[in-house]
Design an enzyme around this catalytic site. Structure first.
Site, PDB file in Angstrom:
ATOM      1  N   ASP A  10     -12.497  -0.942 -12.261  1.00  0.00           N
ATOM      2  CA  ASP A  10     -11.778  -1.249 -11.018  1.00  0.00           C
ATOM      3  C   ASP A  10     -10.662  -2.219 -11.369  1.00  0.00           C
ATOM      4  O   ASP A  10     -10.663  -2.843 -12.433  1.00  0.00           O
ATOM      5  CB  ASP A  10     -12.732  -1.862  -9.988  1.00  0.00           C
ATOM      6  CG  ASP A  10     -12.076  -2.087  -8.620  1.00  0.00           C
ATOM      7  OD1 ASP A  10     -11.050  -1.437  -8.333  1.00  0.00           O
ATOM      8  OD2 ASP A  10     -12.582  -2.919  -7.849  1.00  0.00           O
ATOM      9  N   SER A  11      -9.718  -2.358 -10.449  1.00  0.00           N
ATOM     10  CA  SER A  11      -8.652  -3.341 -10.654  1.00  0.00           C
ATOM     11  C   SER A  11      -9.178  -4.761 -10.489  1.00  0.00           C
ATOM     12  O   SER A  11      -8.536  -5.719 -10.925  1.00  0.00           O
ATOM     13  CB  SER A  11      -7.510  -3.101  -9.661  1.00  0.00           C
ATOM     14  OG  SER A  11      -7.969  -3.272  -8.325  1.00  0.00           O
ATOM     15  N   CYS A  74     -12.883   2.530  -7.764  1.00  0.00           N
ATOM     16  CA  CYS A  74     -11.664   2.099  -7.074  1.00  0.00           C
ATOM     17  C   CYS A  74     -11.110   3.313  -6.340  1.00  0.00           C
ATOM     18  O   CYS A  74     -10.802   4.330  -6.972  1.00  0.00           O
ATOM     19  CB  CYS A  74     -10.651   1.571  -8.091  1.00  0.00           C
ATOM     20  SG  CYS A  74      -9.004   1.232  -7.425  1.00  0.00           S
ATOM     21  N   ASN A  75     -10.994   3.228  -5.025  1.00  0.00           N
ATOM     22  CA  ASN A  75     -10.486   4.352  -4.249  1.00  0.00           C
ATOM     23  C   ASN A  75      -9.040   4.672  -4.598  1.00  0.00           C
ATOM     24  O   ASN A  75      -8.673   5.838  -4.738  1.00  0.00           O
ATOM     25  CB  ASN A  75     -10.609   4.060  -2.753  1.00  0.00           C
ATOM     26  CG  ASN A  75     -12.037   4.033  -2.270  1.00  0.00           C
ATOM     27  OD1 ASN A  75     -12.716   3.017  -2.398  1.00  0.00           O
ATOM     28  ND2 ASN A  75     -12.509   5.137  -1.737  1.00  0.00           N
ATOM     29  N   THR A  76      -8.210   3.637  -4.719  1.00  0.00           N
ATOM     30  CA  THR A  76      -6.800   3.860  -5.007  1.00  0.00           C
ATOM     31  C   THR A  76      -6.629   4.583  -6.333  1.00  0.00           C
ATOM     32  O   THR A  76      -5.890   5.567  -6.435  1.00  0.00           O
ATOM     33  CB  THR A  76      -6.038   2.522  -5.043  1.00  0.00           C
ATOM     34  OG1 THR A  76      -6.177   1.869  -3.774  1.00  0.00           O
ATOM     35  CG2 THR A  76      -4.561   2.736  -5.335  1.00  0.00           C
ATOM     36  N   CYS A 185     -12.057   1.064   0.550  1.00  0.00           N
ATOM     37  CA  CYS A 185     -11.740   0.308  -0.653  1.00  0.00           C
ATOM     38  C   CYS A 185     -13.047  -0.321  -1.113  1.00  0.00           C
ATOM     39  O   CYS A 185     -13.796  -0.869  -0.279  1.00  0.00           O
ATOM     40  CB  CYS A 185     -10.689  -0.764  -0.385  1.00  0.00           C
ATOM     41  SG  CYS A 185     -10.442  -1.949  -1.739  1.00  0.00           S
ATOM     42  N   THR A 186     -13.350  -0.253  -2.400  1.00  0.00           N
ATOM     43  CA  THR A 186     -14.638  -0.764  -2.857  1.00  0.00           C
ATOM     44  C   THR A 186     -14.762  -2.271  -2.672  1.00  0.00           C
ATOM     45  O   THR A 186     -15.874  -2.806  -2.695  1.00  0.00           O
ATOM     46  CB  THR A 186     -14.872  -0.405  -4.332  1.00  0.00           C
ATOM     47  OG1 THR A 186     -13.790  -0.890  -5.137  1.00  0.00           O
ATOM     48  CG2 THR A 186     -15.012   1.098  -4.507  1.00  0.00           C
TER      49      THR A 186
END
Length: 265
Positions: A10-11, A74-76, A185-186
């Site tokens: 994830d970011s 991460c959804n994005t 969004c996670t």
């Protein structure tokens, strides 16, 4: 019995909301978690940059730690990187998709809110999911970078500013029949209680953690894992953490044994 090694990417630390569900189902597996905090937030990045960073970091980790499965928590990122990753890796790649279908099924008023990052809410992929699974619903969309930042800071020990959160959610506060909220969004499940405080009319909060855990269970049941030695549950970041001492003290609570800053340049 050999245990699989799973990487969560994830970011930031939003993917913890997915990781925690998977670890609850499989407490003895080997877990690696990478937050690309140098690139956070992804919602403000171009699709090409997101693809390049995700691929580069996942490949770097895979050369050091043989992986059995990668979760893009991460959804994005999941809306853009999955085809590229599946070209480069022979292991399963699991993405994170907003829970639009179950939200449409559970909503009683058919008035649904999709709360996600600015990058996610505008993707054509989301349009297709709504057309396919929520065509009979009124789906509101709200993209927010601020909420992801709030959730990120919460895990670093900082309190959530309820006034700022309420202001961000103000467009939905007067929608009395908005009964279902998709946490797209996670990061957002990490501040679910605070969101619910600002939107008391919402009855159902939809998040993908359990569904992803079940998907991983299905995929791993069909794999044979190579023997691995000296694999510790490790958290990686791509630059030093804010309030790093507080964060590292909590690592054992999250099931991590070591922490490392990656040098991917």
């Amino acid at each position: 019995m050999n245990k699989p090694s799973i990487l969560f990417f994830d970011s930031g630390v939003g993917g913890f909301s997915i990781y925690q569900e998977v670890r609850a189902l499989f407490p003895d597996h080997h877990y690696l978690y990478c937050c690309d905090n140098e690139g956070f937030p992804y919602s403000e990045k171009s699709e090409q940059i997101i693809i390049e960073r995700t691929l580069k970091i996942c490949r770097h980790i895979h050369t050091k730690y043989p992986l059995d499965l990668i979760v893009i928590a991460c959804n994005t990122a999941s809306t853009v990187v999955l085809p590229t990753l599946r070209q480069y890796f022979s292991i399963p790649i699991v993405g994170t998709v907003p829970a639009i279908k179950p939200a449409a099924e559970i909503s009683q008023t058919k008035h649904i809110g999709l709360l996600a990052t600015k990058g996610t809410v505008k993707r054509g992929y989301i349009d297709k999911l709504i057309q396919q699974f929520a065509y009979d619903c009124n789906v509101e969309r709200l993209g927010s970078t601020l909420l992801a930042e709030m959730a990120e800071k919460k895990l670093y020990g900082y309190p959530v500013n309820i006034t700022e959160l309420a202001n961000e959610l103000a467009p939905w506060q007067s929608m009395s029949d908005l009964d279902t909220l998709i946490l797209g969004c996670t990061h957002f499940p990490l501040i679910r209680k605070e969101i619910q405080q600002c939107l008391p009319q919402v009855k159902f909060f939809m998040q993908p953690g359990r569904a992803i855990a079940q998907r991983i269970k299905h995929l791993l049941a069909r794999q044979v894992f190579a023997h691995k030695q000296n694999i510790c549950n490790t958290l990686f970041c791509t630059q030093p953490l804010i309030n790093g001492e507080y964060f590292q003290q909590r690592l054992p609570n999250w099931g991590f044994e070591t922490f490392r800053v990656l040098n991917i340049r």
